[in-house]
Design a protein around this motif. Sequence first.
Motif, PDB file in Angstrom:
ATOM      1  N   GLY A 133       0.830  -1.189   0.000  1.00  0.00           N
ATOM      2  CA  GLY A 133       0.000   0.000   0.000  1.00  0.00           C
ATOM      3  C   GLY A 133       0.869   1.245   0.000  1.00  0.00           C
ATOM      4  N   MET A 134       0.237   2.395  -0.218  1.00  0.00           N
ATOM      5  CA  MET A 134       0.958   3.673  -0.215  1.00  0.00           C
ATOM      6  C   MET A 134       0.127   4.713   0.529  1.00  0.00           C
ATOM      7  N   THR A 139       5.171   6.110  -2.720  1.00  0.00           N
ATOM      8  CA  THR A 139       6.079   5.525  -1.723  1.00  0.00           C
ATOM      9  C   THR A 139       5.481   4.235  -1.185  1.00  0.00           C
ATOM     10  N   LEU A 140       6.131   3.109  -1.446  1.00  0.00           N
ATOM     11  CA  LEU A 140       5.633   1.811  -1.010  1.00  0.00           C
ATOM     12  C   LEU A 140       5.810   1.663   0.498  1.00  0.00           C
ATOM     13  N   TRP A 141       4.713   1.372   1.181  1.00  0.00           N
ATOM     14  CA  TRP A 141       4.678   1.281   2.634  1.00  0.00           C
ATOM     15  C   TRP A 141       5.583   0.152   3.125  1.00  0.00           C
ATOM     16  N   TYR A 142       6.481   0.509   4.045  1.00  0.00           N
ATOM     17  CA  TYR A 142       7.402  -0.426   4.694  1.00  0.00           C
ATOM     18  C   TYR A 142       8.559  -0.882   3.804  1.00  0.00           C
ATOM     19  N   VAL A 143       8.694  -0.300   2.609  1.00  0.00           N
ATOM     20  CA  VAL A 143       9.912  -0.522   1.835  1.00  0.00           C
ATOM     21  C   VAL A 143      10.849   0.631   2.161  1.00  0.00           C
ATOM     22  N   PRO A 144      11.975   0.379   2.847  1.00  0.00           N
ATOM     23  CA  PRO A 144      12.865   1.474   3.242  1.00  0.00           C
ATOM     24  C   PRO A 144      13.335   2.263   2.026  1.00  0.00           C
ATOM     25  N   PRO A 145      13.319   3.581   2.115  1.00  0.00           N
ATOM     26  CA  PRO A 145      13.739   4.398   0.970  1.00  0.00           C
ATOM     27  C   PRO A 145      15.118   4.022   0.438  1.00  0.00           C
ATOM     28  N   GLU A 146      16.019   3.673   1.352  1.00  0.00           N
ATOM     29  CA  GLU A 146      17.374   3.337   0.927  1.00  0.00           C
ATOM     30  C   GLU A 146      17.446   2.003   0.183  1.00  0.00           C
ATOM     31  N   ALA A 150      17.022  -1.011  -5.087  1.00  0.00           N
ATOM     32  CA  ALA A 150      17.430  -2.417  -5.163  1.00  0.00           C
ATOM     33  C   ALA A 150      16.218  -3.330  -5.271  1.00  0.00           C
ATOM     34  N   VAL A 151      15.186  -3.021  -4.484  1.00  0.00           N
ATOM     35  CA  VAL A 151      13.963  -3.824  -4.503  1.00  0.00           C
ATOM     36  C   VAL A 151      13.313  -3.771  -5.881  1.00  0.00           C
ATOM     37  N   ASP A 152      13.307  -2.600  -6.474  1.00  0.00           N
ATOM     38  CA  ASP A 152      12.669  -2.414  -7.767  1.00  0.00           C
ATOM     39  C   ASP A 152      13.392  -3.169  -8.874  1.00  0.00           C
ATOM     40  N   THR A 157       7.073  -4.015  -9.004  1.00  0.00           N
ATOM     41  CA  THR A 157       6.350  -3.671  -7.781  1.00  0.00           C
ATOM     42  C   THR A 157       5.028  -3.016  -8.123  1.00  0.00           C
ATOM     43  N   VAL A 158       4.023  -3.277  -7.270  1.00  0.00           N
ATOM     44  CA  VAL A 158       2.694  -2.684  -7.433  1.00  0.00           C
ATOM     45  C   VAL A 158       2.365  -1.892  -6.183  1.00  0.00           C
ATOM     46  N   GLY A 159       1.978  -0.644  -6.359  1.00  0.00           N
ATOM     47  CA  GLY A 159       1.567   0.204  -5.245  1.00  0.00           C
ATOM     48  C   GLY A 159       0.063   0.432  -5.286  1.00  0.00           C
ATOM     49  N   VAL A 160      -0.585   0.313  -4.140  1.00  0.00           N
ATOM     50  CA  VAL A 160      -2.025   0.573  -4.021  1.00  0.00           C
ATOM     51  C   VAL A 160      -2.201   1.800  -3.138  1.00  0.00           C
ATOM     52  N   GLN A 161      -2.741   2.888  -3.686  1.00  0.00           N
ATOM     53  CA  GLN A 161      -2.912   4.114  -2.919  1.00  0.00           C
ATOM     54  C   GLN A 161      -3.973   3.930  -1.846  1.00  0.00           C
ATOM     55  N   LEU A 162      -3.623   4.262  -0.595  1.00  0.00           N
ATOM     56  CA  LEU A 162      -4.515   4.057   0.531  1.00  0.00           C
ATOM     57  C   LEU A 162      -5.102   5.353   1.070  1.00  0.00           C
TER      58      LEU A 162
END
Length: 343
Positions: A133-134, A139-146, A150-152, A157-162
């Motif tokens: 969620g976002m 900004t993906l919730w709980y994916v650290p910005p740093e 790397a994750v991407d 990745t799929v973000g769902v606006q909350l």
Amino acid sequence: MASVPRRTLAVLGAAVLLGAGACGTTDAPPSGTAAAPSSSAQGPWTWTDDRGKQISVPQRPQRVVAQSGAAAALWDFGVRPVAVFGPHRLKDGGRDPEVGEVDIAKVESIGNVWGEFNVEKYASLQPDLLVAGMYQKDTLWYVPPESAEAVDQIAPTVGVQLSGRPLVDIIEKYGELAAALGADPEAAPVVAAEKRFEDASAALKTLAAERPGLSVMIVTGTPESLYVAYLPDHPDIAYWGELGLDIVYPERPTESEGGFWEVLSWENADKYQADVILVDARAQSMKIEEMAEKPTWAQLPAVKAGQLHPWHAAERYSYLGYAQVMEELKTHLEKSRDDVVSE
């Protein structure tokens, strides 16, 4: 470090607040909790997420990793993630309510708290897709910005606006994503959950009409501050307001407060009053018995009347999740007096 409310962690920059061999995303679900698989995994798979990001892969993703709230919502719609991150396991080893009905014994964990995301383990799981969620835009919730870059690079990745959208729209979005991932939207448990949600909504609306003088306020706290929820920024609270509940909430929070809440010192905890107060029930949030030690809080009419009930701040966005929440809320409100503020 003291925990702060969900939906503000990324804004405030506060660092607070599961088997590897599993495959497929829509294994047969437990009876009464989710849907069965339907569509074929053959052929290309496309999806445009709430960032406007277009995903196109040769076949439907099979190995899905999801943030705990997203995993819980997808689970109720029939998708079985292979791993989760975000709150899912309590200190005693039990299942955190934030992960809903996900069987944490059957999924891998790549992080359980804010700021914890094991990128190496994530990569080793060979994921096909990550879902989160976002609350903040893009900004993906709980994916650290740093770790985001790397994750991407490991998997789409799929973000769902909350935030900033209606509760039902969010639930429907997760349902659409689950169907795209192979779950059956017409499976009996999913249809039953939607009917249960509709019935719970109607019952809460009836109660609100019958008890127009019953006021409700939603809060969470840290040792330093009391946070009063700003209705428009919380889809669940906004939905209850649409159903007719008299929600007591502040003016729009200042930019420095980051939205979602008005932040009060405990000395000013009596700025707003309501007959009933719903208190953040997350494991990492301040407990009601801890709040009782704050003198100004202890003198609030709702506190003195014992009309304090849980607010499931991190409930998953599914019909089943919010049906349960509204059924519980209705039960609490039916037993509550509507004259305590005037005393």
